[in-house]
Design an enzyme around this catalytic site. Structure first.
Site, mmCIF file in Angstrom:
data_model
loop_
_atom_site.group_PDB
_atom_site.id
_atom_site.type_symbol
_atom_site.label_atom_id
_atom_site.label_comp_id
_atom_site.label_asym_id
_atom_site.label_seq_id
_atom_site.Cartn_x
_atom_site.Cartn_y
_atom_site.Cartn_z
ATOM 1 N N TYR A 142 -1.706 -0.592 10.289
ATOM 2 C CA TYR A 142 -1.805 -1.010 8.885
ATOM 3 C C TYR A 142 -0.563 -0.544 8.113
ATOM 4 C CZ TYR A 142 -3.779 -1.040 4.096
ATOM 5 O OH TYR A 142 -4.017 -1.224 2.750
ATOM 6 N N SER A 190 0.850 -1.199 0.000
ATOM 7 C CA SER A 190 0.000 0.000 0.000
ATOM 8 C C SER A 190 0.881 1.242 0.000
ATOM 9 C CB SER A 190 -0.866 0.030 1.258
ATOM 10 O OG SER A 190 -1.575 1.252 1.342
HETATM 11 N N1 LIG Z 1 -8.687 -0.217 -1.661
HETATM 12 C C1 LIG Z 1 -7.625 0.544 -1.456
HETATM 13 O O1 LIG Z 1 -7.696 1.781 -1.536
HETATM 14 C C2 LIG Z 1 -6.296 -0.091 -1.126
HETATM 15 C C3 LIG Z 1 -5.185 0.732 -1.070
HETATM 16 C C4 LIG Z 1 -3.945 0.190 -0.773
HETATM 17 C C5 LIG Z 1 -3.818 -1.164 -0.557
HETATM 18 N N2 LIG Z 1 -4.918 -1.948 -0.605
HETATM 19 C C6 LIG Z 1 -4.709 -3.383 -0.340
HETATM 20 O O2 LIG Z 1 -5.260 -4.132 -1.407
HETATM 21 C C7 LIG Z 1 -5.657 -5.425 -0.913
HETATM 22 C C8 LIG Z 1 -7.083 -5.690 -1.341
HETATM 23 O O3 LIG Z 1 -7.916 -4.721 -0.730
HETATM 24 P P1 LIG Z 1 -9.353 -4.312 -1.294
HETATM 25 O O4 LIG Z 1 -9.357 -2.856 -1.458
HETATM 26 O O5 LIG Z 1 -9.724 -5.192 -2.412
HETATM 27 O O6 LIG Z 1 -10.223 -4.612 0.015
HETATM 28 P P2 LIG Z 1 -11.528 -5.440 0.252
HETATM 29 O O7 LIG Z 1 -11.976 -5.078 1.636
HETATM 30 O O8 LIG Z 1 -12.465 -5.314 -0.873
HETATM 31 O O9 LIG Z 1 -10.966 -6.945 0.267
HETATM 32 C C9 LIG Z 1 -10.194 -7.452 1.306
HETATM 33 C C10 LIG Z 1 -10.446 -8.951 1.354
HETATM 34 O O10 LIG Z 1 -9.562 -9.516 2.328
HETATM 35 C C11 LIG Z 1 -10.290 -10.491 3.029
HETATM 36 N N3 LIG Z 1 -9.683 -10.718 4.340
HETATM 37 C C12 LIG Z 1 -9.595 -9.851 5.379
HETATM 38 N N4 LIG Z 1 -9.032 -10.456 6.429
HETATM 39 C C13 LIG Z 1 -8.752 -11.730 6.032
HETATM 40 C C14 LIG Z 1 -8.182 -12.857 6.669
HETATM 41 N N5 LIG Z 1 -7.793 -12.804 7.950
HETATM 42 N N6 LIG Z 1 -8.037 -13.995 5.965
HETATM 43 C C15 LIG Z 1 -8.439 -14.055 4.670
HETATM 44 N N7 LIG Z 1 -9.034 -13.047 4.030
HETATM 45 C C16 LIG Z 1 -9.173 -11.909 4.712
HETATM 46 C C17 LIG Z 1 -11.698 -9.945 3.150
HETATM 47 O O11 LIG Z 1 -12.643 -10.978 3.438
HETATM 48 C C18 LIG Z 1 -11.878 -9.314 1.789
HETATM 49 O O12 LIG Z 1 -12.451 -10.233 0.880
HETATM 50 C C19 LIG Z 1 -5.445 -5.385 0.599
HETATM 51 O O13 LIG Z 1 -4.205 -5.991 0.917
HETATM 52 C C20 LIG Z 1 -5.402 -3.905 0.895
HETATM 53 O O14 LIG Z 1 -4.685 -3.635 2.076
HETATM 54 C C21 LIG Z 1 -6.149 -1.467 -0.875
#
Ligand SMILES: NC(=O)c1ccc[n+]([C@@H]2O[C@H](COP(=O)([O-])OP(=O)(O)OC[C@H]3O[C@@H](n4cnc5c(N)ncnc54)[C@H](O)[C@@H]3O)[C@@H](O)[C@H]2O)c1
Length: 247
Positions: free
Chosen positions: A153, A140
């Site tokens: 985080y 991230s």
């Molecule tokens: N959306 C953003 O702006 C953003 C920015 C930077 C990084 N990210 C990273 O991208 C990745 C995907 O995020 P997203 O935006 O699609 O979020 P999202 O909330 O749509 O998806 C996250 C997924 O992780 C799963 N999850 C959470 N805890 C878990 C666990 N203990 N075991 C297994 N699964 C688990 C959830 O069930 C969910 O399906 C993450 O690593 C997030 O940190 C997202």
């Protein structure tokens, strides 16, 4: 064109916005999939909706805080496909807490998912990754720039960067590349509370003047997982519309 026909990709957090966009793109590019998430049920409906019926898709309930879950899913991947070629660690959790209000337990819970979870995923996945494979860990912008009220985080994501560079050195003798994608603000369920709170402020600070879409992270992941990135390892691809550069 990138062609993943004959490849097998293992993805964590596969009910999430970014992981689903990645799974869809990999399916369209021909990869078979092992989709995992802490919530198993929605995975099956999603798997059934994937358009490329030539590529197979299996699902498993995996909580990335559980070594047993990851070992079992990787054993299933080996039984179904003989191994995997691509590993995408996309599970993540983005709760809010100031440092002042942080309990030890909450700090450890957030690191357990976002940092330990990536280590566990890679440890189990590396055992079934075929030589010449690729790992892409979703970090991230927070891991580089920090975010107020999300220090746990941000610390975990910064850890993912160092972990991934170390793993890249360990797996290089097998021809396995390990890279990270560091997204900025992407429109998924995870970022909804922050987008609501910040309104247009974040967009105003982003040179491309918009948030990112999940498919824009999926395409970066696909690139790093493909032979087009065959001499890239231990690197991080920033995907944020210029927001990291602009601060
Ligand atoms: N959306 C953003 O702006 C953003 C920015 C930077 C990084 N990210 C990273 O991208 C990745 C995907 O995020 P997203 O935006 O699609 O979020 P999202 O909330 O749509 O998806 C996250 C997924 O992780 C799963 N999850 C959470 N805890 C878990 C666990 N203990 N075991 C297994 N699964 C688990 C959830 O069930 C969910 O399906 C993450 O690593 C997030 O940190 C997202």
């Amino acid at each position: 064109m990138i062609d993943f026909t004959g490849k097998v990709a293992f993805i964590t957090g596969a009910n999430g916005g970014i992981a689903r966009a990645t799974a869809l793109l990999f399916n369209q590019l021909g990869a078979s999939l092992v989709l995992t998430d802490q919530h198993a049920e929605p995975l099956d409906a999603f798997a059934a909706s994937l358009p490329n019926r030539q590529a197979r898709c299996v699902t498993a309930r995996v909580d990335v805080t559980s070594t047993d879950d990851l070992d079992a899913a990787c054993a299933m991947a080996r039984a179904e496909f003989g191994g995997i070629d691509q590993l995408v660690a996309a599970a993540g959790w983005f709760p809010e807490s100031s440092v002042a209000a942080m309990t030890d337990a909450h700090w450890h819970q957030v690191l357990a998912v976002n940092l330990d979870g990536v280590m566990r995923t890679c440890r189990a996945g590396a055992r079934v990754l075929r030589d010449g494979g690729a790992v892409v860990n979703v970090a991230s912008r927070a891991g580089h720039a920090g975010v107020a009220n999300h220090s746990h985080y941000a610390a975990a994501k910064a850890g993912v960067l160092g972990f991934s560079r170390s793993l890249a050195q360990e797996l290089a003798p097998r021809g396995i590349r390990v890279n990270c994608v560091s997204p900025g603000l992407i429109e998924t369920a995870m970022s909804a509370p922050m987008r609501e709170k910040m309104g247009d402020t974040r967009i105003a600070l982003t040179p491309l003047r918009r948030n990112g879409q999940p498919v824009e992270i999926a395409s970066a992941i696909a690139f790093l997982a493909s032979d087009w990135a065959s001499f890239i390892t231990g690197e991080t691809l920033h995907v944020n519309g210029g927001a990291y550069m602009a601060g």
